[in-house]
Scaffold this motif. Structure first.
Motif, short mmCIF file in Angstrom:
data_model
loop_
_atom_site.label_atom_id
_atom_site.label_comp_id
_atom_site.label_asym_id
_atom_site.label_seq_id
_atom_site.Cartn_x
_atom_site.Cartn_y
_atom_site.Cartn_z
N ILE A 224 -1.58 3.88 7.62
CA ILE A 224 -1.53 5.21 8.24
C ILE A 224 -1.40 5.09 9.76
CG2 ILE A 224 -2.83 7.34 8.67
CD1 ILE A 224 -4.16 6.82 5.86
N ALA A 225 -2.20 4.22 10.35
CA ALA A 225 -2.17 4.05 11.81
C ALA A 225 -0.79 3.59 12.28
CB ALA A 225 -3.25 3.06 12.24
N TYR B 251 -9.83 5.18 0.59
CA TYR B 251 -8.86 4.32 1.25
C TYR B 251 -9.52 3.03 1.74
CZ TYR B 251 -5.91 8.48 1.35
OH TYR B 251 -5.17 9.57 0.99
N CYS B 252 -8.81 1.93 1.54
CA CYS B 252 -9.27 0.63 2.02
C CYS B 252 -8.73 0.40 3.43
CB CYS B 252 -8.76 -0.47 1.09
SG CYS B 252 -6.96 -0.56 1.00
N LYS B 253 -9.07 -0.74 4.02
CA LYS B 253 -8.61 -1.02 5.38
C LYS B 253 -7.09 -1.20 5.45
CE LYS B 253 -9.47 -5.96 4.97
NZ LYS B 253 -10.21 -7.11 5.46
N GLY C 247 -3.62 9.39 14.34
CA GLY C 247 -3.83 8.61 13.13
C GLY C 247 -5.16 8.89 12.46
N ARG C 248 -6.22 9.05 13.25
CA ARG C 248 -7.55 9.29 12.67
C ARG C 248 -7.64 10.65 12.01
NH1 ARG C 248 -8.88 6.48 17.36
NH2 ARG C 248 -9.11 8.43 18.49
N ALA D 110 -8.55 11.84 3.43
CA ALA D 110 -9.75 11.33 2.78
C ALA D 110 -10.70 12.45 2.39
CB ALA D 110 -10.45 10.34 3.70
N ALA E 235 -5.68 10.56 8.66
CA ALA E 235 -6.43 9.82 7.64
C ALA E 235 -7.66 10.59 7.19
CB ALA E 235 -6.83 8.45 8.18
N ARG E 236 -8.37 11.19 8.12
CA ARG E 236 -9.59 11.94 7.78
C ARG E 236 -9.25 13.16 6.90
NH1 ARG E 236 -11.99 11.69 12.37
NH2 ARG E 236 -10.91 13.45 13.32
N ASP F 291 -5.73 2.31 5.72
CA ASP F 291 -6.00 2.81 7.08
C ASP F 291 -5.02 2.21 8.08
OD1 ASP F 291 -8.12 4.39 6.25
OD2 ASP F 291 -9.63 2.86 6.69
N SER G 180 0.84 -1.19 0.00
CA SER G 180 0.00 0.00 0.00
C SER G 180 0.87 1.24 0.00
CB SER G 180 -0.89 0.00 1.24
OG SER G 180 -1.65 -1.18 1.30
#
Length: 169
Positions: free
Chosen positions: A86-87, A78-80, A113-114, A121, A117-118, A83, A52
């Motif tokens: 990124i985390a 973004y797929c899992k 991390g959230r 996205a 990512a947010r 995610d 990824s």
């Protein structure tokens, strides 16, 4: 002005992780080549991994298996696997460093991390035109090879191209 000692050596300075990581889900993560990139284990098949990557600034993404099959979850966002990447990057490098490297505007929010990512996205990223899967996976396999070596203090043959004092002797 004299150079710092580490700049005059043949070894690279290692930045310690922000927090200890568990390597089972994301065994390889790096900020390199203008991307956050890494290898993420499949949740359904122990023999499958996904490569990824997210490009800095544009946040264009790619996710595919190690044998170049596209990820089924990375369509409109973004797929899992991304995610998880990124985390784990945030755990490894810290949220501020990841956000700075990827040029994420957090709008004054405290980085985690959230929020990283947010923020990416929300910019509606698109799939990257080219996937760096082959290069990233090859780099991961190269790192794995070092786990098979016994700890030694002499130079490794594949690292012999680094200039060192022993080579002049």
């Amino acid at each position: 002005m004299p150079l710092p000692v580490w700049e005059g050596s043949s070894t690279a300075r290692v930045v310690p992780p922000a927090r200890p990581r568990k390597l089972a889900k994301v065994p390889f993560v790096q900020l390199a080549d203008g991307r956050l990139q890494g290898v993420v284990s499949s949740g359904s098949d122990i023999a499958r991994v996904y490569v990824s990557a997210i490009e800095a600034a544009s946040f264009a993404f790619s996710c595919s298996t190690n044998n170049n099959r596209p990820c089924g979850g990375a369509h409109g966002g973004y797929c899992k696997h991304l995610d998880a990447l990124i985390a784990e990057a945030v755990v490894q490098f810290g949220a501020e460093r990841v956000a700075r490297y990827l040029r994420v505007d957090l709008g004054g929010d405290e980085a985690d991390g959230r929020t990283v990512a947010r923020a990416m996205a929300d910019s509606r990223p698109v799939k990257a035109e080219q996937s760096p899967a082959a290069a990233v996976f090859a780099r991961f396999l190269s790192h794995l090879e070092y786990l098979e070596h016994e700890p030694v203090t002499v130079p490794l043959p594949d690292m012999a191209w680094f200039p060192t004092a022993w080579a002049a002797a």
